[in-house]
Design a protein around this motif. Structure first.
Motif, PDB file in Angstrom:
ATOM      1  N   VAL A 252      -0.234 -13.112  -1.831  1.00  0.00           N
ATOM      2  CA  VAL A 252       1.194 -12.832  -1.638  1.00  0.00           C
ATOM      3  C   VAL A 252       1.412 -12.129  -0.299  1.00  0.00           C
ATOM      4  CG1 VAL A 252       3.155 -11.487  -2.504  1.00  0.00           C
ATOM      5  CG2 VAL A 252       1.735 -12.784  -4.100  1.00  0.00           C
ATOM      6  N   ARG A 253       0.557 -11.161   0.023  1.00  0.00           N
ATOM      7  CA  ARG A 253       0.657 -10.490   1.323  1.00  0.00           C
ATOM      8  C   ARG A 253       0.619 -11.495   2.467  1.00  0.00           C
ATOM      9  NH1 ARG A 253      -2.653 -10.323   5.127  1.00  0.00           N
ATOM     10  NH2 ARG A 253      -4.350 -11.115   3.840  1.00  0.00           N
ATOM     11  N   ALA A 254      -0.345 -12.398   2.403  1.00  0.00           N
ATOM     12  CA  ALA A 254      -0.488 -13.382   3.476  1.00  0.00           C
ATOM     13  C   ALA A 254       0.720 -14.301   3.543  1.00  0.00           C
ATOM     14  CB  ALA A 254      -1.771 -14.192   3.261  1.00  0.00           C
ATOM     15  N   ALA A 255       1.212 -14.738   2.381  1.00  0.00           N
ATOM     16  CA  ALA A 255       2.366 -15.635   2.345  1.00  0.00           C
ATOM     17  C   ALA A 255       3.617 -14.970   2.931  1.00  0.00           C
ATOM     18  CB  ALA A 255       2.633 -16.095   0.918  1.00  0.00           C
ATOM     19  N   LEU A 256       3.722 -13.663   2.777  1.00  0.00           N
ATOM     20  CA  LEU A 256       4.860 -12.923   3.337  1.00  0.00           C
ATOM     21  C   LEU A 256       4.737 -12.717   4.846  1.00  0.00           C
ATOM     22  CD1 LEU A 256       5.202 -10.198   0.560  1.00  0.00           C
ATOM     23  CD2 LEU A 256       6.934 -11.930   1.116  1.00  0.00           C
ATOM     24  N   GLY A 257       3.587 -13.085   5.402  1.00  0.00           N
ATOM     25  CA  GLY A 257       3.374 -12.913   6.836  1.00  0.00           C
ATOM     26  C   GLY A 257       3.007 -11.495   7.221  1.00  0.00           C
ATOM     27  N   GLU A 258       2.509 -10.722   6.263  1.00  0.00           N
ATOM     28  CA  GLU A 258       2.148  -9.326   6.520  1.00  0.00           C
ATOM     29  C   GLU A 258       0.651  -9.228   6.839  1.00  0.00           C
ATOM     30  OE1 GLU A 258       4.346  -6.658   6.436  1.00  0.00           O
ATOM     31  OE2 GLU A 258       5.917  -8.172   6.176  1.00  0.00           O
ATOM     32  N   ARG A 259       0.330  -8.658   7.981  1.00  0.00           N
ATOM     33  CA  ARG A 259      -1.078  -8.463   8.333  1.00  0.00           C
ATOM     34  C   ARG A 259      -1.724  -7.437   7.417  1.00  0.00           C
ATOM     35  NH1 ARG A 259      -4.118  -5.162  11.492  1.00  0.00           N
ATOM     36  NH2 ARG A 259      -2.306  -3.910  12.056  1.00  0.00           N
ATOM     37  N   GLN A 260      -0.960  -6.401   7.075  1.00  0.00           N
ATOM     38  CA  GLN A 260      -1.430  -5.388   6.145  1.00  0.00           C
ATOM     39  C   GLN A 260      -0.371  -5.160   5.076  1.00  0.00           C
ATOM     40  OE1 GLN A 260      -2.412  -2.192   9.013  1.00  0.00           O
ATOM     41  NE2 GLN A 260      -4.520  -2.355   8.253  1.00  0.00           N
ATOM     42  N   LEU A 261      -0.813  -4.736   3.908  1.00  0.00           N
ATOM     43  CA  LEU A 261       0.045  -4.622   2.745  1.00  0.00           C
ATOM     44  C   LEU A 261       0.612  -3.212   2.581  1.00  0.00           C
ATOM     45  CD1 LEU A 261       1.010  -5.923  -0.026  1.00  0.00           C
ATOM     46  CD2 LEU A 261      -1.052  -4.870  -1.005  1.00  0.00           C
ATOM     47  N   THR A 262       1.920  -3.132   2.337  1.00  0.00           N
ATOM     48  CA  THR A 262       2.543  -1.912   1.847  1.00  0.00           C
ATOM     49  C   THR A 262       2.911  -2.180   0.396  1.00  0.00           C
ATOM     50  OG1 THR A 262       3.441  -1.391   4.034  1.00  0.00           O
ATOM     51  CG2 THR A 262       4.391  -0.230   2.152  1.00  0.00           C
ATOM     52  N   PHE A 263       2.359  -1.382  -0.508  1.00  0.00           N
ATOM     53  CA  PHE A 263       2.421  -1.694  -1.933  1.00  0.00           C
ATOM     54  C   PHE A 263       2.743  -0.445  -2.740  1.00  0.00           C
ATOM     55  CE2 PHE A 263       0.098  -1.868  -6.055  1.00  0.00           C
ATOM     56  CZ  PHE A 263       0.731  -2.957  -6.634  1.00  0.00           C
ATOM     57  N   MET A 264       3.551  -0.638  -3.778  1.00  0.00           N
ATOM     58  CA  MET A 264       3.767   0.408  -4.765  1.00  0.00           C
ATOM     59  C   MET A 264       3.476  -0.171  -6.138  1.00  0.00           C
ATOM     60  SD  MET A 264       7.186   2.581  -5.839  1.00  0.00           S
ATOM     61  CE  MET A 264       7.266   3.406  -4.268  1.00  0.00           C
ATOM     62  N   GLY A 265       2.561   0.462  -6.846  1.00  0.00           N
ATOM     63  CA  GLY A 265       2.260   0.068  -8.216  1.00  0.00           C
ATOM     64  C   GLY A 265       2.612   1.192  -9.154  1.00  0.00           C
ATOM     65  N   ALA A 266       3.151   0.840 -10.309  1.00  0.00           N
ATOM     66  CA  ALA A 266       3.467   1.824 -11.339  1.00  0.00           C
ATOM     67  C   ALA A 266       2.594   1.551 -12.556  1.00  0.00           C
ATOM     68  CB  ALA A 266       4.950   1.763 -11.720  1.00  0.00           C
ATOM     69  N   SER A 267       2.105   2.598 -13.199  1.00  0.00           N
ATOM     70  CA  SER A 267       1.349   2.484 -14.436  1.00  0.00           C
ATOM     71  C   SER A 267       0.152   1.535 -14.237  1.00  0.00           C
ATOM     72  CB  SER A 267       2.284   2.019 -15.553  1.00  0.00           C
ATOM     73  OG  SER A 267       1.679   2.098 -16.810  1.00  0.00           O
ATOM     74  N   TYR A 268       0.043   0.461 -15.030  1.00  0.00           N
ATOM     75  CA  TYR A 268      -1.053  -0.483 -14.850  1.00  0.00           C
ATOM     76  C   TYR A 268      -1.100  -1.024 -13.423  1.00  0.00           C
ATOM     77  CZ  TYR A 268      -3.307  -5.032 -14.718  1.00  0.00           C
ATOM     78  OH  TYR A 268      -4.076  -6.109 -14.336  1.00  0.00           O
ATOM     79  N   GLY A 269       0.044  -1.116 -12.749  1.00  0.00           N
ATOM     80  CA  GLY A 269       0.057  -1.574 -11.360  1.00  0.00           C
ATOM     81  C   GLY A 269      -0.787  -0.704 -10.445  1.00  0.00           C
ATOM     82  N   THR A 270      -1.014   0.558 -10.839  1.00  0.00           N
ATOM     83  CA  THR A 270      -1.891   1.415 -10.033  1.00  0.00           C
ATOM     84  C   THR A 270      -3.346   1.002 -10.183  1.00  0.00           C
ATOM     85  OG1 THR A 270      -2.269   3.120 -11.743  1.00  0.00           O
ATOM     86  CG2 THR A 270      -0.293   3.346 -10.391  1.00  0.00           C
TER      87      THR A 270
END
Length: 540
Positions: free
Chosen positions: A222-240
């Motif tokens: 998904v990061r690559a498809a968005l054209g992002e060289r590096q990921l900025t991500f927020m995960g909550a609960s299990y997402g962490t």
């Protein structure tokens, strides 16, 4: 988790004993080679996704979503060890950065890329997330970032997984015995076996590929498809958890990461022992709720002490067992409604008022609050199927019910509120037909990962606080911000300005406290001003 500030002493001592329980199960013997092969597959899939990008357009079910939000799909391999094999599509949502300062509409804000969010579960949909930018606490972040959500594999519109007919998912009214009989246990064992078979029959050979490692790999595509060289991500609960897997697998691809309500990533805890710890934590939070009700006995009349409130609750359970309210709400539905209050204290007034009204002869508020939403059966069944598949696939579980029975019978003596319901939710993992993985050892060394932000409420029941401490220890350079004496499950962008200040400073400027930081708790909820008010809000 054994933090003294969180749990009664008896529960803490008991979990010290339970931590020696055998995990059972058979880990995947080829885990090491499988991870390496999948890593090559991720590189192939990410390169393709970067070339294809995402074609955004109107969202499915757009009538329920913001007009500013658009959706598209990203193609990922079902099995990363075979990137040219079967593919599935993940549905992604986005609201572009406004680039307008919410406090000065004439001032443009530099765009910082995409902020990708996962709400946890496993099994929760992240598609609605971009709409959060309309809320005041998120406007500054929504000015600088494209807000991006998505349905993880198996969820919603992303190759949805199912284990039974949705129309059979809700069983109401239902019991919820805190000390189940042997006959009831046999019924639940049979149901767990049937559910595990249903997952295998409906998913076939694909079932084994719904797991946390693949969720982390999907995130990189998904990061690559968005054209992002590096990921900025927020995960909550299990997402962490799978965010931490991502940080371990792809540290060079990380720009910034927020772990909100962090779960314990220790391989020895995933997932059987984490669930034992969670049951203890819910008991403490249930006590917090009852103490709050007792402080407002002049409003609710349920008892002036936590013990008397418990007697009122048990009186309602007994009455509902004899005659379900509205023919739909039995002890199981009552327990489910009050379990939600363990996650979020803003649910406290509506639950307390519904219980009060029921015991005074008016069942309608409780019926409105606790009846199963039949129209949501398909979504709920899908979420439960993904939850089960991911947790069962991720790690070894005890395969002998006698282990579950021993551990949870002991635990229920000091933590009866949630213990057995937690067992029945997870028991299909004892009879799981797919291979179990050996959990990845989440760990990063000095300089491997950019500084990350961990947010945690000290009395969180669903993600006990020891998990945040363990995450902090394992991700070198991370900073932990604690909301003291609070139990809200997920605190980013909530009512605590101190927490939100740290979140904004990190996401917008890359600033973190030098060391661990603490925020005072947010204000407790206020009780309803008059009878019927909270219940009316719950129905609206």
């Amino acid at each position: 988790m054994r933090a003294a500030a969180l749990y009664p002493a008896a529960g803490a001592l008991l979990l010290t004993t339970l931590s020696t329980a055998p995990a059972g199960g058979v880990p995947n013997a080829a885990a090491g080679s499988g991870v390496a092969a999948a890593g090559s597959g991720v590189a192939v899939a990410a390169a393709r996704a970067a070339q294809e990008g995402i074609v955004f357009g109107p969202c499915p079910g757009a009538q329920e979503l913001s007009a500013a939000m658009q959706c598209g799909t990203v193609t990922v391999p079902l099995d990363y060890a075979r990137p040219d094999g079967r593919k599935i599509r993940l549905t992604v949502s986005r609201v572009r950065a406004t680039q307008r300062d919410p406090h000065n509409s004439k001032r443009r804000v530099p765009r910082q890329g995409a902020l990708v969010f996962n709400p946890g579960g496993p099994g929760a949909s992240g598609l609605p997330f971009p709409m959060i930018g309309q809320l005041p606490a998120w406007k500054r972040i929504g000015a600088a970032y494209d807000l991006v959500g998505y349905d993880p594999r198996g969820v919603g519109r992303s190759a949805p997984l199912s284990c039974q007919e949705p129309r059979h998912f809700f069983k109401a009214p239902s019991p919820a015995p805190t000390h189940p009989s042997e006959a009831y246990k046999r019924e639940r064992i049979a149901a767990a076996k049937a559910y595990a078979r249903g997952c295998a029959e409906r998913a076939g050979s694909a079932l084994r590929h719904y797991n946390s490692l693949n969720n982390a790999r999907d995130l990189d595509v998904v990061r690559a498809a968005l054209g992002e060289r590096q990921l900025t991500f927020m995960g909550a609960s299990y997402g962490t958890y799978f965010g931490a897997l991502y940080a371990t697998l792809f540290p060079a691809h990380v720009r910034r990461m927020v772990f909100d309500a962090a779960v314990n990533p220790d391989p020895a805890q995933v997932w059987y022992r984490n669930n034992l710890d969670q049951s203890v934590a819910f008991e403490s939070r249930w006590t917090d709720f009852r103490e709050w009700i007792a402080r407002h006995d002049d409003v609710y009349g349920l008892g002036a002490t936590a013990e008397r409130v418990l007697r009122s609750y048990e009186r309602a359970r007994a009455r509902l067992a004899a005659e379900p309210a509205g023919g739909k709400v039995g002890p199981g539905q009552l327990q489910g409604a009050f379990l939600q209050a363990g996650y979020y204290d803003d649910f406290w007034p509506s639950r307390a008022e519904a219980l009060s009204a029921y015991l005074k002869g008016d069942p309608e508020p409780l019926v409105q609050l606790a009846s199963p939403a039949r129209e949501a059966a398909a979504e709920a069944e899908n979420a439960n199927a993904v939850y089960t598949a991911v947790e069962c696939n991720d790690a070894p579980w005890p395969t002998d019910f006698r282990v579950w029975d021993r551990d949870n019978t002991r635990l229920a003596r000091v933590a009866p509120f949630e213990t057995w319901d937690n067992v029945w939710l997870n028991l299909p993992c004892a009879y799981w037909p797919a291979p179990r993985q050996k959990p990845l050892d989440v760990r990063t060394g000095p300089g491997e990962l950019p500084p990350t932000l961990i947010l945690a409420a000290e009395r969180d029941a669903a993600a006990p606080y020891d998990g945040a401490l363990e995450m902090h220890r394992r991700l070198t350079g991370s900073v932990l911000v604690t909301e003291r004496d609070s139990g809200t499950h997920g605190i980013a962008g909530g009512p605590n300005r101190c927490v939100n200040g740290h979140l904004e400073a990190y996401l917008l400027e890359g600033r973190l406290p030098v060391r661990r930081a603490a925020c005072a708790p947010h204000a407790e909820p206020r009780p309803a001003d008059r009878p019927g008010k909270a219940a009316a809000r719950a129905r609206s």
